[in-house]
Design a protein around this motif. Structure first.
Motif, PDB file in Angstrom:
ATOM      1  N   LEU A 115     -91.426  65.995  65.979  1.00 18.47           N
ATOM      2  CA  LEU A 115     -91.282  66.889  67.136  1.00 18.47           C
ATOM      3  C   LEU A 115     -92.599  67.601  67.439  1.00 18.47           C
ATOM      4  O   LEU A 115     -92.945  67.822  68.610  1.00 18.47           O
ATOM      5  CB  LEU A 115     -90.183  67.922  66.882  1.00 18.47           C
ATOM      6  CG  LEU A 115     -88.749  67.407  66.736  1.00 18.47           C
ATOM      7  CD1 LEU A 115     -87.786  68.583  66.587  1.00 18.47           C
ATOM      8  CD2 LEU A 115     -88.331  66.536  67.910  1.00 18.47           C
ATOM      9  N   SER A 116     -93.337  67.953  66.401  1.00 18.83           N
ATOM     10  CA  SER A 116     -94.591  68.678  66.606  1.00 18.83           C
ATOM     11  C   SER A 116     -95.638  67.837  67.317  1.00 18.83           C
ATOM     12  O   SER A 116     -96.569  68.375  67.924  1.00 18.83           O
ATOM     13  CB  SER A 116     -95.149  69.165  65.260  1.00 18.83           C
ATOM     14  OG  SER A 116     -95.778  68.115  64.539  1.00 18.83           O
ATOM     15  N   GLN A 117     -95.515  66.514  67.239  1.00 22.12           N
ATOM     16  CA  GLN A 117     -96.507  65.622  67.837  1.00 22.12           C
ATOM     17  C   GLN A 117     -96.174  65.244  69.278  1.00 22.12           C
ATOM     18  O   GLN A 117     -96.989  64.603  69.949  1.00 22.12           O
ATOM     19  CB  GLN A 117     -96.646  64.359  66.982  1.00 22.12           C
ATOM     20  CG  GLN A 117     -97.218  64.628  65.603  1.00 22.12           C
ATOM     21  CD  GLN A 117     -97.495  63.360  64.826  1.00 22.12           C
ATOM     22  OE1 GLN A 117     -97.664  62.287  65.392  1.00 22.12           O
ATOM     23  NE2 GLN A 117     -97.547  63.471  63.508  1.00 22.12           N
ATOM     24  N   GLU A 123     -88.776  67.208  76.043  1.00 20.48           N
ATOM     25  CA  GLU A 123     -88.327  66.075  75.234  1.00 20.48           C
ATOM     26  C   GLU A 123     -88.093  66.498  73.792  1.00 20.48           C
ATOM     27  O   GLU A 123     -87.107  66.097  73.158  1.00 20.48           O
ATOM     28  CB  GLU A 123     -89.361  64.951  75.286  1.00 20.48           C
ATOM     29  CG  GLU A 123     -89.055  63.735  74.420  1.00 20.48           C
ATOM     30  CD  GLU A 123     -87.880  62.908  74.908  1.00 20.48           C
ATOM     31  OE1 GLU A 123     -87.597  61.869  74.274  1.00 20.48           O
ATOM     32  OE2 GLU A 123     -87.247  63.285  75.912  1.00 20.48           O
ATOM     33  N   ALA A 124     -88.990  67.327  73.261  1.00 22.53           N
ATOM     34  CA  ALA A 124     -88.806  67.826  71.899  1.00 22.53           C
ATOM     35  C   ALA A 124     -87.519  68.636  71.800  1.00 22.53           C
ATOM     36  O   ALA A 124     -86.761  68.507  70.824  1.00 22.53           O
ATOM     37  CB  ALA A 124     -90.006  68.683  71.491  1.00 22.53           C
ATOM     38  N   GLY A 125     -87.254  69.450  72.818  1.00 18.99           N
ATOM     39  CA  GLY A 125     -86.022  70.228  72.828  1.00 18.99           C
ATOM     40  C   GLY A 125     -84.788  69.357  72.897  1.00 18.99           C
ATOM     41  O   GLY A 125     -83.765  69.639  72.269  1.00 18.99           O
ATOM     42  N   ARG A 126     -84.884  68.272  73.663  1.00 19.67           N
ATOM     43  CA  ARG A 126     -83.741  67.355  73.781  1.00 19.67           C
ATOM     44  C   ARG A 126     -83.414  66.712  72.439  1.00 19.67           C
ATOM     45  O   ARG A 126     -82.246  66.648  72.029  1.00 19.67           O
ATOM     46  CB  ARG A 126     -84.048  66.263  74.812  1.00 19.67           C
ATOM     47  CG  ARG A 126     -82.908  65.271  75.020  1.00 19.67           C
ATOM     48  CD  ARG A 126     -83.292  64.196  76.030  1.00 19.67           C
ATOM     49  NE  ARG A 126     -84.268  63.277  75.492  1.00 19.67           N
ATOM     50  CZ  ARG A 126     -83.961  62.218  74.738  1.00 19.67           C
ATOM     51  NH1 ARG A 126     -82.702  61.975  74.390  1.00 19.67           N
ATOM     52  NH2 ARG A 126     -84.912  61.406  74.310  1.00 19.67           N
ATOM     53  N   LEU A 127     -84.448  66.264  71.742  1.00 15.27           N
ATOM     54  CA  LEU A 127     -84.234  65.628  70.451  1.00 15.27           C
ATOM     55  C   LEU A 127     -83.755  66.636  69.407  1.00 15.27           C
ATOM     56  O   LEU A 127     -82.888  66.329  68.590  1.00 15.27           O
ATOM     57  CB  LEU A 127     -85.524  64.947  69.995  1.00 15.27           C
ATOM     58  CG  LEU A 127     -85.915  63.713  70.821  1.00 15.27           C
ATOM     59  CD1 LEU A 127     -87.368  63.327  70.547  1.00 15.27           C
ATOM     60  CD2 LEU A 127     -84.990  62.551  70.514  1.00 15.27           C
ATOM     61  N   GLY A 129     -82.007  69.218  70.132  1.00 15.09           N
ATOM     62  CA  GLY A 129     -80.625  69.473  70.512  1.00 15.09           C
ATOM     63  C   GLY A 129     -79.678  68.407  70.011  1.00 15.09           C
ATOM     64  O   GLY A 129     -78.518  68.692  69.686  1.00 15.09           O
ATOM     65  N   ASP A 130     -80.151  67.174  69.922  1.00 16.11           N
ATOM     66  CA  ASP A 130     -79.322  66.101  69.377  1.00 16.11           C
ATOM     67  C   ASP A 130     -79.074  66.306  67.884  1.00 16.11           C
ATOM     68  O   ASP A 130     -78.006  65.988  67.368  1.00 16.11           O
ATOM     69  CB  ASP A 130     -80.001  64.741  69.588  1.00 16.11           C
ATOM     70  CG  ASP A 130     -79.960  64.291  71.032  1.00 16.11           C
ATOM     71  OD1 ASP A 130     -79.106  64.778  71.788  1.00 16.11           O
ATOM     72  OD2 ASP A 130     -80.795  63.452  71.408  1.00 16.11           O
ATOM     73  N   ALA A 131     -80.077  66.821  67.184  1.00 19.36           N
ATOM     74  CA  ALA A 131     -79.990  66.958  65.729  1.00 19.36           C
ATOM     75  C   ALA A 131     -79.489  68.321  65.269  1.00 19.36           C
ATOM     76  O   ALA A 131     -79.187  68.494  64.088  1.00 19.36           O
ATOM     77  CB  ALA A 131     -81.363  66.695  65.104  1.00 19.36           C
ATOM     78  N   VAL A 132     -79.380  69.290  66.186  1.00 18.85           N
ATOM     79  CA  VAL A 132     -79.126  70.663  65.765  1.00 18.85           C
ATOM     80  C   VAL A 132     -77.777  70.841  65.079  1.00 18.85           C
ATOM     81  O   VAL A 132     -77.617  71.720  64.225  1.00 18.85           O
ATOM     82  CB  VAL A 132     -79.248  71.628  66.968  1.00 18.85           C
ATOM     83  CG1 VAL A 132     -78.046  71.489  67.919  1.00 18.85           C
ATOM     84  CG2 VAL A 132     -79.391  73.067  66.483  1.00 18.85           C
ATOM     85  N   LEU A 159     -84.055  77.656  68.353  1.00 15.92           N
ATOM     86  CA  LEU A 159     -84.947  76.905  69.245  1.00 15.92           C
ATOM     87  C   LEU A 159     -84.205  75.861  70.077  1.00 15.92           C
ATOM     88  O   LEU A 159     -84.697  75.436  71.123  1.00 15.92           O
ATOM     89  CB  LEU A 159     -86.022  76.190  68.419  1.00 15.92           C
ATOM     90  CG  LEU A 159     -87.145  77.051  67.839  1.00 15.92           C
ATOM     91  CD1 LEU A 159     -87.975  76.224  66.859  1.00 15.92           C
ATOM     92  CD2 LEU A 159     -88.024  77.603  68.955  1.00 15.92           C
ATOM     93  N   SER A 160     -83.033  75.454  69.613  1.00 14.86           N
ATOM     94  CA  SER A 160     -82.313  74.370  70.274  1.00 14.86           C
ATOM     95  C   SER A 160     -81.801  74.794  71.651  1.00 14.86           C
ATOM     96  O   SER A 160     -81.280  75.898  71.813  1.00 14.86           O
ATOM     97  CB  SER A 160     -81.131  73.920  69.410  1.00 14.86           C
ATOM     98  OG  SER A 160     -80.304  73.026  70.126  1.00 14.86           O
ATOM     99  N   PRO A 161     -81.916  73.902  72.644  1.00 13.95           N
ATOM    100  CA  PRO A 161     -81.383  74.211  73.975  1.00 13.95           C
ATOM    101  C   PRO A 161     -79.864  74.067  74.063  1.00 13.95           C
ATOM    102  O   PRO A 161     -79.276  74.433  75.070  1.00 13.95           O
ATOM    103  CB  PRO A 161     -82.082  73.176  74.866  1.00 13.95           C
ATOM    104  CG  PRO A 161     -82.325  72.007  73.961  1.00 13.95           C
ATOM    105  CD  PRO A 161     -82.631  72.610  72.620  1.00 13.95           C
ATOM    106  N   VAL A 162     -79.236  73.521  73.022  1.00 18.16           N
ATOM    107  CA  VAL A 162     -77.776  73.390  73.013  1.00 18.16           C
ATOM    108  C   VAL A 162     -77.228  74.074  71.769  1.00 18.16           C
ATOM    109  O   VAL A 162     -77.911  74.178  70.749  1.00 18.16           O
ATOM    110  CB  VAL A 162     -77.323  71.906  73.042  1.00 18.16           C
ATOM    111  CG1 VAL A 162     -77.846  71.204  74.277  1.00 18.16           C
ATOM    112  CG2 VAL A 162     -77.783  71.177  71.787  1.00 18.16           C
ATOM    113  N   ALA A 163     -76.002  74.537  71.873  1.00 22.06           N
ATOM    114  CA  ALA A 163     -75.370  75.223  70.748  1.00 22.06           C
ATOM    115  C   ALA A 163     -74.892  74.219  69.716  1.00 22.06           C
ATOM    116  O   ALA A 163     -74.410  73.139  70.058  1.00 22.06           O
ATOM    117  CB  ALA A 163     -74.202  76.068  71.248  1.00 22.06           C
ATOM    118  N   ALA A 164     -75.032  74.574  68.467  1.00 21.00           N
ATOM    119  CA  ALA A 164     -74.592  73.694  67.384  1.00 21.00           C
ATOM    120  C   ALA A 164     -73.073  73.669  67.291  1.00 21.00           C
ATOM    121  O   ALA A 164     -72.411  74.688  67.485  1.00 21.00           O
ATOM    122  CB  ALA A 164     -75.183  74.170  66.063  1.00 21.00           C
TER     123      ALA A 164
END
Length: 218
Positions: A115-117, A123-127, A129-132, A159-164
């Motif tokens: 994600l840092s790269q 896009e980093a937020g989307r990924l 959010g998938d893993a959160v 940091l995630s744009p979606v709730a866990a």
């Protein structure tokens, strides 16, 4: 997005170099994050290296519910875990990350380094959010056991744009159990080796029973 790299580093096995770099790591975080990870920074700074290493092994290597391998919490030892690994490796390659060493692709520090790269924060937020859902699950388990590492997962959840969402327990059936329960299919193929449909293959970073935000490879 240096904060992902710093959080990744804090989740690595503690070595002398990591402890020596704590002031630099702390300085690289924005004040809000710095406050949230303070319990871990203090813990790493105030304990001797042998103690830190022993605690790390006990926390992450000997306690499955704290595993730093994402898919272990979703797929357990089921056949789907292998396919999810392949899909995640393809996602890394698509974004130009070449894995080195023998670590599995779902290792949380490696995922955060990925994600840092990324150049695209959305896009980093989307990924993330998938893993959160998995990350928050690990964080809750760590917090319940009083681990100072729990604060890193609290930051990632924030940091995630979606709730866990809550995770259900991972499947425990392996190939032999599946065969014993279901037997081979009419075509003689073992039930967990059915051919997958061509096209998009989702990476299962989400609780079963919910609609995923698909991370797909082509």
């Amino acid at each position: 997005m240096i904060h992902y790299r710093i959080l990744s580093t804090l989740l690595l096995y503690p070595e002398g170099d990591l402890v020596a770099a704590l002031p630099e790591l702390e300085a690289g975080l924005i004040p809000q994050m710095r406050v949230r990870v303070a319990p871990l920074l203090i813990h790493l700074a105030e304990n001797d290296l042998i103690t830190l290493q022993q605690e790390y092994v006990q926390t992450f290597d000997r306690t499955p519910s704290h595993s730093l391998h994402l898919f272990e919490h979703i797929h357990g030892e089921s056949r789907g875990r292998g396919q999810a690994m392949v899909d995640l490796m393809e996602e890394y390659k698509k974004h130009g990350l070449q894995m080195q060493g023998d670590e599995l692709p779902d290792f949380v520090p490696l995922f955060l380094e990925f994600l840092s790269q990324l150049d695209d924060e959305v896009e980093a937020g989307r990924l993330l959010g998938d893993a959160v859902h998995v990350l928050a699950h690990i964080g809750r388990k760590l917090a319940a056991n009083g681990s100072p590492y729990a604060c890193v997962f609290t930051v990632l959840e924030a940091l995630s744009p979606v709730a866990a969402e809550e995770l259900s327990e991972p499947p425990i059936k392996d190939m032999d159990e599946a065969l014993e329960t279901f037997g081979p299919g009419a075509d003689g193929v073992e039930p967990l080796l059915k051919a997958q449909a061509p096209g998009l293959q989702p990476i299962n970073f989400y609780p079963r029973g919910t609609r995923p935000a698909t991370v797909a490879t082509h």
